[in-house]
Scaffold this active site. Structure first.
Site: not given
Ligand code: F6R
Length: 313
Positions: A134, A203, A205, A210
């Site tokens: 992403d 959440n 995702h 989402e």
């Molecule tokens: C990032 C991504 C997100 C993160 C998730 C957890 O490329 O795809 O799904 O893996 O938001 O983020 P952290 O590791 O910062 O808790």
């Protein structure tokens, strides 16, 4: 069962796995040399192979509610060692491997460890291809908080990658819908993902898919959930505005990956990990879709595993 190293992970295949999962479990078991783990194959074909570190009450229990592989390590550094070793193993086995890469705090110790080990072992990374999950819309690749910059800082600039093989969505693309289609098409042209790394949002995702995202949704533009923007504000300067939208690889592309490692660390992930564990497969928690994947491993530290309903099993 005797364990001589405390840090050996808990290892389990839960539910009533089919042949693919049994094979996957055994592959993991041998590849990772969990030599002191007990491997249980009860008659009703539930496998539990475990090294209980802090979760001894799981020992001997077989009727767990869902089928997926779960590994629990003591801390994020032990996870980094394991995931880094897995990456190196897959790259050595297939130098032109296609990796799906994630960003975020969870991945930082993993990339740091991988860079160190790859350097020490002179690992050739020049033939591998990568696709990031992403990117924020509206951030240029050289913006310090863009995911392009994250990848450069944590991984790409440290090893001899072939820049032409590294893909991150372009958050500045003029025609975002066309860019999403082209990104998915490029991934298909490269043969799809061999190994996908995932983190998980508070959440549920994965990528930036989402809650409520359709499971068959391909690469798309997404409005970020309020909780995601709040969670990610920790990476931005105080008072800075966290972008409200992003491009994300869809659950369709993620589920087509041939192998998935999802990592969750820290107490902030404990609730969503427990919710996923107890509930069914639902678009309300995108993370649950991995229960349908034949080779997805959920890798937790003890803090993220701390709310798993051990006594309810
Ligand atoms: C990032 C991504 C997100 C993160 C998730 C957890 O490329 O795809 O799904 O893996 O938001 O983020 P952290 O590791 O910062 O808790």
């Amino acid at each position: 069962m005797r364990l001589d190293r405390k840090e050996r992970p808990f290892f389990a295949v839960e539910g009533k796995p089919g042949p693919t999962q049994i094979e996957g479990a055994l592959t993991h078991y041998y590849r990772n040399s969990l030599k002191n783990c007990a491997l249980h194959v009860p008659t009703h074909a539930t496998i539990l192979a475990f090294c209980p570190v802090r979760l001894p009450s799981w020992s001997g229990r077989t009727a767990l509610p869902h089928s997926y592989m779960l590994q629990i390590f003591s801390d994020p550094l032990s996870i980094a060692e394991y995931v880094s070793d897995t990456l190196i193993d897959r790259i050595q086995a297939k130098p032109d491997v296609v990796l799906g890469l994630a960003t975020g705090g969870t991945m930082e110790p993993i990339y740091a460890r991988f860079v160190d080990e790859a350097r020490q072992s002179n690992l050739d990374v020049s033939r591998l291809t990568s696709f990031n999950l992403d990117e924020y819309i509206g951030l240029r690749p050289d913006h310090p908080k863009s995911y392009s910059a994250y990848m450069r800082d944590h991984l790409f600039q440290h090893l001899e990658f072939d820049a032409a093989r590294l893909h991150v969505p372009d958050g500045m693309a003029q025609d975002l819908a066309a860019h999403c289609k082209a990104y998915a098409a490029r991934l298909r042209e490269c043969g799809g993902i061999d190994l996908q790394l995932l983190g998980v949002g508070g959440n549920g995702h994965i990528g930036f898919n989402e809650p409520g995202t359709a499971f068959d949704c391909p690469c798309h533009v997404v409005e970020l959930a309020e909780q995601t923007r709040i969670d990610n504000s920790r990476f931005f300067a105080k008072g800075a505005i966290v972008p409200g939208s992003a491009i994300t690889m869809g659950l369709a592309e993620i589920m087509e990956a041939r192998e998935i490692l999802l990592v969750a660390t820290g107490e902030s992930k404990a609730q969503i990990v427990a919710d996923r564990y107890q509930g069914g497969v639902t678009e309300a928690i995108p993370f649950t879709v991995l229960k349908r994947h034949p080779r997805a491993t959920i890798i937790l530290d003890e803090a993220a595993a701390s709310l798993l309903p051990v006594d309810a099993l």
